[in-house]
Design an enzyme around this catalytic site. Structure first.
Site, PDB file in Angstrom:
ATOM      1  N   LYS A 117       0.809  -1.173   0.055  1.00  0.00           N
ATOM      2  CA  LYS A 117       0.088   0.032  -0.024  1.00  0.00           C
ATOM      3  C   LYS A 117       0.853   1.316   0.156  1.00  0.00           C
ATOM      4  O   LYS A 117       0.897   2.190  -1.092  1.00  0.00           O
ATOM      5  CB  LYS A 117      -0.956   0.086   1.345  1.00  0.00           C
ATOM      6  CG  LYS A 117      -1.955  -1.233   1.019  1.00  0.00           C
ATOM      7  CD  LYS A 117      -2.129  -1.879   2.824  1.00  0.00           C
ATOM      8  CE  LYS A 117      -2.707  -3.250   2.308  1.00  0.00           C
ATOM      9  NZ  LYS A 117      -3.110  -3.721   3.711  1.00  0.00           N
ATOM     10  N   PHE A 172     -12.153 -15.682   6.828  1.00  0.00           N
ATOM     11  CA  PHE A 172     -12.694 -14.878   5.748  1.00  0.00           C
ATOM     12  C   PHE A 172     -11.890 -15.374   4.596  1.00  0.00           C
ATOM     13  O   PHE A 172     -12.297 -15.142   3.545  1.00  0.00           O
ATOM     14  CB  PHE A 172     -12.662 -13.423   6.132  1.00  0.00           C
ATOM     15  CG  PHE A 172     -11.457 -12.866   6.352  1.00  0.00           C
ATOM     16  CD1 PHE A 172     -10.739 -12.853   7.610  1.00  0.00           C
ATOM     17  CD2 PHE A 172     -10.674 -12.156   5.313  1.00  0.00           C
ATOM     18  CE1 PHE A 172      -9.652 -12.187   7.955  1.00  0.00           C
ATOM     19  CE2 PHE A 172      -9.440 -11.679   5.846  1.00  0.00           C
ATOM     20  CZ  PHE A 172      -8.857 -11.638   7.180  1.00  0.00           C
TER      21      PHE A 172
HETATM   22  C1  LIG Z   1      -2.713  -4.345   4.769  1.00  0.00           C
HETATM   23  C2  LIG Z   1      -2.491  -3.948   6.176  1.00  0.00           C
HETATM   24  C3  LIG Z   1      -1.657  -4.636   6.929  1.00  0.00           C
HETATM   25  C4  LIG Z   1      -0.912  -6.034   6.340  1.00  0.00           C
HETATM   26  O1  LIG Z   1      -0.092  -5.656   5.346  1.00  0.00           O
HETATM   27  P1  LIG Z   1       0.007  -6.812   4.219  1.00  0.00           P
HETATM   28  O2  LIG Z   1       1.362  -6.286   3.388  1.00  0.00           O
HETATM   29  O3  LIG Z   1      -1.332  -6.944   3.457  1.00  0.00           O
HETATM   30  O4  LIG Z   1       0.705  -8.248   4.830  1.00  0.00           O
HETATM   31  C5  LIG Z   1      -1.421  -4.318   8.137  1.00  0.00           C
HETATM   32  N1  LIG Z   1      -2.095  -3.089   8.530  1.00  0.00           N
HETATM   33  C6  LIG Z   1      -2.709  -2.093   7.683  1.00  0.00           C
HETATM   34  C7  LIG Z   1      -3.519  -1.129   8.325  1.00  0.00           C
HETATM   35  C8  LIG Z   1      -3.312  -2.760   6.688  1.00  0.00           C
HETATM   36  O5  LIG Z   1      -3.999  -2.034   5.741  1.00  0.00           O
END
Ligand SMILES: *Cc1c(COP(=O)(O)O)cnc(C)c1O
Length: 482
Positions: A266, A455
């Site tokens: 992200k 899920f």
């Molecule tokens: C997606 C997410 C994670 C986990 O990250 P991954 O790369 O999917 O393992 C942890 N905390 C938050 C707030 C997220 O949105």
């Protein structure tokens, strides 16, 4: 910056990029969608992507990369140890966050695993503004628990409150007093609070949290996975930050933390993740686990191409015209649906548009998973894939009873810079159709239920023949249209 004003008609979000590579999509007929969702056990995680027209499951690892990110991947320096790519990434993190140490990890939950294994022991309590699925599962795995201190406003689905991800300082104090600071390894603050609809916290609130942590000698850990939306909201919604740059706000946030971890699927629009800190002690404590779980300290399970793209992506995150794209598209979608009286989480947050399943289909009881049912219905109605964020995403209580979620949301994530406005308008149209026909939607029941993170792999079936009826109505209303 608000959406661009139009001379004719209402303002629209304006793409500050152009498309240079495209991927062909398929939109399969409703009969095939009915079959596909049955084969997927009514779990949108189990759908095949080729059967999906708009993949709004997540924003994880599916954001569009920039030309500069793609170009950087070619110049990545491939070596096991001492890679120049690693140095470039570590330097970029230091430049942006002001932190000295960087521990690479293959994704966000891997960083969470290292944190949990290092700091959480039997009986530990981790106060947090709100939990995230993987965080809670990992803290629980090591014998701890999470205690949420979100402000009450945060759980109100409709609101005009700009910072629904804020912590309630009185609740935080109560948790600390009740638990005793010794049993609290750290306070976890999550940016762009995922499970309550991508809602941000304010810088002011974060400063108050820090003050309380200081008072009791508790570490402050930031989950910065969704920081980019949170930064944008602080800039446009927090009066005292209007004149600060994204870079300045980022630095102020980082300076308040003992440890920051993130998912680069992200943050930075790449892949991978990591942990950064200024504390040599924390660094040394966690470092031993990286070669054990992730890989050598200069890649931590990531490819050098991912790391190179992350370094460029982090730099691009400091550009307001890059990070405003997600929130502006989401705001458009949320406001259009809200205008039609369709229950959505307001105000618009980051991450995606969240339908409030409890109000959308009040006839479906919580133990029949309304958010999951709405997800299946949404796929049937438009080949749009969302993600259940409600009771299905919870884990059962130790006695086997359902833990009913506080909210039943269907998340329609908006991967950044991936969809055009026509695609968003199509999604709005199919949601509107579904809302008109909401009385036809029924619940789901498990046929196969895994004990942990159910899920992801769980399989369900409709409690009645409601899906066949819904598809028949679609054909009656829209004829041969896909
Ligand atoms: C997606 C997410 C994670 C986990 O990250 P991954 O790369 O999917 O393992 C942890 N905390 C938050 C707030 C997220 O949105």
């Amino acid at each position: 910056m608000p959406s661009v004003k139009m001379f004719t008609g209402v303002g629209i979000p304006l793409e500050m990029h152009k498309v240079r590579i495209v991927q062909k999509l398929r939109l399969i007929p409703i009969e095939d969608r009915l079959k596909a969702i049955a084969e997927a056990g009514n779990n949108t995680f189990l759908l095949q992507n080729r059967d999906v027209y708009l993949d709004m499951l997540t924003d994880s690892g599916v954001n569009a990369m920039s030309d500069h990110q793609l170009a950087s991947m070619i110049t990545a320096d491939d070596s096991y140890a001492g890679s120049e790519t690693f140095t470039r990434l570590a330097d970029k993190l230091t430049e942006i966050f002001g932190t000295k140490y960087f521990l690479p990890a293959h994704q966000g939950r891997a960083a969470e695993h290292i944190l949990a294994k290092t700091y959480v022991t039997e009986g530990s309590v981790v106060p947090t503004n709100f939990h995230f699925t993987t965080t809670k599962a990992l803290i629980t795995l090591y014998g701890g628990s999470v205690d949420e201190v979100l402000i009450d406003e945060g759980l109100k689905t409709t609101s005009t409150y700009p910072f629904k991800g804020n912590s309630d300082i009185a609740k935080l104090r109560t948790v600390i007093e009740k638990t005793g600071p010794k049993k609290i390894p750290f306070m976890r603050l999550e940016a762009g609070t995922n499970l309550v609809g991508g809602q941000p916290f304010s810088l002011e609130n974060m400063k108050e949290v820090r003050k309380v942590c200081d008072e009791y000698g508790i570490m402050l850990v930031l989950d910065a996975s969704l920081l980019q939306d949170n930064l944008y909201f602080i800039k446009i919604r927090e009066e005292s930050c209007k004149h600060k740059t994204i870079r300045e706000i980022t630095r102020e946030i980082a300076d308040l933390c003992d440890i920051i971890y993130f998912s680069a699927r992200k943050l930075g629009a790449a892949r991978g993740g990591g942990i950064i800190t200024n504390s040599e002690k924390a660094y040394r404590n966690m470092r031993v686990l990286v070669p054990l779980f992730e890989g050598f300290l200069t890649y931590g399970g990531m490819s050098v191409r991912e790391m190179e793209a992350m370094a460029v992506g982090l730099e691009e995150t400091m550009d307001e015209e890059v990070i405003n794209q997600g929130p502006q598209f989401i705001e458009y979608m949320v406001n259009e649906l809200d205008r039609k009286g369709i229950p959505v989480v307001t105000p618009a947050g980051g991450l995606g548009c969240h339908l409030n399943a409890r109000e959308f289909i009040p006839q479906v009881p919580q133990d029949q998973y309304p958010a999951g049912a709405l997800g299946a219905a949404m796929y049937i109605a438009g080949a749009v894939r969302g993600m259940e964020r409600g009771t299905l995403s919870e884990q059962r209580n130790p006695d086997g009873s359902e833990r009913l979620a506080e909210m039943e949301l269907l998340r329609l994530a908006m991967p950044r810079r991936v969809f055009t406005l026509s695609q968003v308008k199509y999604a709005i149209d199919r949601i509107t159709w579904l809302y008109e026909n909401r009385a036809l939607v029924g619940g789901l029941k498990f046929v196969e239920e895994p004990p942990v993170l159910r899920f992801f792999f769980g399989r369900l079936e409709p409690v009645s023949d409601w899906q066949t009826k819904l598809a028949a109505k679609f054909r009656a209303d829209l004829g041969d249209s896909l």
